[in-house]
Write an enzyme that holds these catalytic residues in place. Structure first.
Site, PDB file in Angstrom:
ATOM      1  N   GLU A 186       3.999   3.668   4.530  1.00  0.00           N
ATOM      2  CA  GLU A 186       3.254   2.672   5.335  1.00  0.00           C
ATOM      3  C   GLU A 186       3.862   1.439   5.445  1.00  0.00           C
ATOM      4  O   GLU A 186       2.855   0.384   4.985  1.00  0.00           O
ATOM      5  CB  GLU A 186       1.583   2.909   5.309  1.00  0.00           C
ATOM      6  CG  GLU A 186       1.255   4.172   5.630  1.00  0.00           C
ATOM      7  CD  GLU A 186      -0.366   4.072   5.600  1.00  0.00           C
ATOM      8  OE1 GLU A 186      -1.068   3.194   5.099  1.00  0.00           O
ATOM      9  OE2 GLU A 186      -0.981   5.073   6.338  1.00  0.00           O
ATOM     10  N   GLU A 381       0.512  12.075   6.625  1.00  0.00           N
ATOM     11  CA  GLU A 381      -0.773  11.884   6.415  1.00  0.00           C
ATOM     12  C   GLU A 381      -1.716  12.126   7.870  1.00  0.00           C
ATOM     13  O   GLU A 381      -1.141  11.393   8.917  1.00  0.00           O
ATOM     14  CB  GLU A 381      -1.295  10.357   5.686  1.00  0.00           C
ATOM     15  CG  GLU A 381      -0.505  10.320   4.279  1.00  0.00           C
ATOM     16  CD  GLU A 381      -1.164   8.896   4.038  1.00  0.00           C
ATOM     17  OE1 GLU A 381      -2.144   8.458   4.325  1.00  0.00           O
ATOM     18  OE2 GLU A 381      -0.408   8.515   3.215  1.00  0.00           O
TER      19      GLU A 381
HETATM   20  C1  BGP Z   1      -3.219   5.304   4.013  1.00  0.00           C
HETATM   21  C2  BGP Z   1      -2.757   5.610   2.742  1.00  0.00           C
HETATM   22  C3  BGP Z   1      -3.335   6.587   1.615  1.00  0.00           C
HETATM   23  C4  BGP Z   1      -4.800   6.782   2.095  1.00  0.00           C
HETATM   24  C5  BGP Z   1      -5.307   6.947   3.577  1.00  0.00           C
HETATM   25  C6  BGP Z   1      -6.722   6.752   3.802  1.00  0.00           C
HETATM   26  O1  BGP Z   1      -3.249   4.134   4.690  1.00  0.00           O
HETATM   27  O2  BGP Z   1      -1.399   5.692   2.720  1.00  0.00           O
HETATM   28  O3  BGP Z   1      -3.005   6.072   0.501  1.00  0.00           O
HETATM   29  O4  BGP Z   1      -5.652   6.545   1.325  1.00  0.00           O
HETATM   30  O5  BGP Z   1      -4.780   5.616   4.230  1.00  0.00           O
HETATM   31  O6  BGP Z   1      -7.200   5.590   3.517  1.00  0.00           O
HETATM   32  P1  BGP Z   1      -8.735   5.235   2.653  1.00  0.00           P
HETATM   33  O7  BGP Z   1      -8.315   5.964   1.168  1.00  0.00           O
HETATM   34  O8  BGP Z   1      -8.787   3.876   2.465  1.00  0.00           O
HETATM   35  O9  BGP Z   1      -9.605   5.966   3.381  1.00  0.00           O
END
Ligand code: BGP
Length: 481
Positions: A186, A381
């Site tokens: 990201e 993701e």
């Molecule tokens: C993305 C990241 C992840 C992940 C996900 C969910 O931005 O690449 O590492 O954690 O978001 O976010 P969160 O864990 O804050 O709910």
């Protein structure tokens, strides 16, 4: 049509949210290691840009028990058991990251830390044992604090050399074992959480903005150089870039809203991909820097490097969408993945964290990216965080199945639209510490981990209902969606 026969189904995690073992085998301290658990109350005012010198100082002195990412879910020690469960679901691919803080703890070692490499050898061998393709993210939100302390963050060009040394070390070591790579997780989130991406603490003003954009420029150069080096080591490597794709719609059909949205999409999402996929700064990116008086320190050879080191596939995470208005004043807002936005009245459901659930937005995003780049798309993701409790050894997570099903239906439609989609890795297939708020209670997994926000619990793993649903989905390659 549906999904390709060789579609890569799987899941994704990150070292800093899963491994724990924050000081084991020579690892140095990273930014995520000093981010405290953010309670639901604190969340309302919490900003991702919050890291200051004081946060670092407190983090170094504070008790380990304040910092959940230091223990994660202990994946450093449980990877065998966890990968076995992924194999049971039929994973074709497992996306995880390698930690620079383990391999080159002080950044400038000539030789890598062999103990850390042995650990990653084992993780990769374990995947291969089950015929799971390992997909390695080289940098996933865990810059060592030393990047800031020694070099003032990624704005220092020395970081290009550090990264290329590190990436090249991995490419050589895993030349015949890892085919799929992502250089930076990201990368566009430097606009929201610079400490996680470009290792810079909070700041403002011209000097800060110059540094922040120079830092991401240096990451573009580092990624391109790494791709170039990688192909010399193994021309069959498949290397991608990645953004957090925040699909955005115009607030209304008012041309001013449509224009504002067009511009928002550029600087929130597309600018970063354009550089890494097309191999040059597009007109609107250069113009944005000019209009905002931002001086990016580029060197003469950079344009050539960026042009030569373009990626093979376009990676994106997708969680939610927002709307953009020309005049956002007085309009309702929504929570979101590091960045919220304006609320879309047409979207009725949000997660427990207020992220708008919009499966069609995924189809739109994939079509937009494929239309623009005509390169394979990898959804790296997608997932839903929820508060859950174990009931008789399982969790009946119907909402997660519903989320998954609705998003995959739309992904399948995107494939039917003619987009070439090579894989999908659910975030995170096993409960892990959340990136944004260091909460364990924000659970994403198909597998429940018995551990609370303070690290208490047996840490035992329990398959949820979604575990079996995803297993069936993979076994049938999504045909019954
Ligand atoms: C993305 C990241 C992840 C992940 C996900 C969910 O931005 O690449 O590492 O954690 O978001 O976010 P969160 O864990 O804050 O709910």
């Amino acid at each position: 049509m549906g999904f390709r026969k060789d579609f890569l189904w799987g899941g994704a995690i990150a070292a800093c949210q899963a491994e724990g073992a924050y000081d084991v085998d020579g690892k140095s301290l990273t930014f995520p290691d000093i981010i405290k658990h953010i309670s639901p109350e604190e969340r309302k005012t919490f900003s991702q840009a919050i890291v200051t010198e004081e946060t670092i100082k407190q983090g170094k002195e504070g008790p380990v028990s304040d910092y959940p990412k230091r223990w994660g879910i202990d994946f450093y020690h449980t990877y065998k058991e966890d990968i076995k469960l992924f194999a049971e679901m039929g994973f074709k691919v497992f996306r995880f990251s390698i930690s620079l803080a383990r391999i080159f703890p002080t950044l400038d070692e000539k030789d890598p830390n062999e103990k850390a490499l042995l650990y990653y050898d084992d993780v990769i061998n374990e995947c291969l044992k089950y015929h799971i393709e390992p997909l390695v993210t080289i940098a996933h939100f865990d810059p060592p604090i030393l990047i800031w302390e020694k070099y003032g963050g990624w704005s220092n060009r020395h970081m290009i050399d550090v990264f290329v040394k590190y990436a090249t070390c991995l490419f050589r070591r895993y030349k015949d074992k890892v085919k799929y790579w992502v250089t930076f997780n990201e990368i566009n989130m430097m606009t929201k959480a610079p400490f996680k991406t470009v290792a810079m603490i909070a700041g403002e003003g011209k000097e800060y903005e110059d540094k922040r954009w120079t830092a991401v420029h240096n990451q573009f150069v580092a990624s391109a150089k790494s791709v170039f080096e990688a192909k010399k080591i193994n021309p069959n490597f498949v290397i991608g870039c990645m953004i957090a794709d925040i699909t955005t719609y115009p607030y209304s059909s008012d041309p001013d809203d449509v224009l504002a949205n067009f511009k928002k999409d550029h600087m929130l999402n597309l600018a970063f991909l354009d550089v890494m996929v097309k191999g040059y700064y597009p007109y609107y990116f250069k113009n944005y820097l000019k209009v905002h008086g931002i001086d990016v320190k580029m060197q003469a050879e950079d344009a050539d490097v960026i042009a030569k080191g373009v990626v093979d596939f376009v990676g994106a995470s997708y969680y939610m969408s927002i709307v953009t208005a020309d005049d956002p004043n007085g309009k309702a807002i929504t929570g979101g993945n590091m960045t919220g936005g304006l609320r879309n009245e047409k979207i009725k459901t949000v997660t427990d964290w207020g992220w708008q659930i919009d499966p069609v937005g995924l189809r739109i995003a994939v079509n937009e990216l494929y239309d623009r780049y005509e390169k394979p798309i990898f959804i790296l993701e997608n997932g839903i965080g929820a508060i859950e409790e174990l009931e008789n050894g399982t969790v009946h997570d119907t909402y997660r199945i519903e989320y998954l099903k609705s998003h995959l239906k739309e992904l399948k439609k995107a494939a039917d639209d003619g987009c070439d989609i090579i894989g999908y890795t659910w975030w995170g297939p096993i409960d892990l510490v959340s990136s944004g708020t260091s909460e364990m209670s924000k659970r994403y997994g198909f597998i429940y981990v018995d551990q609370d926000d303070d690290g208490n619990g047996t840490k035992k793993r329990y398959p949820k209902d979604s575990f079996y649903w995803y297993k069936e989905l993979i076994a049938t390659n999504g045909e019954n969606l």
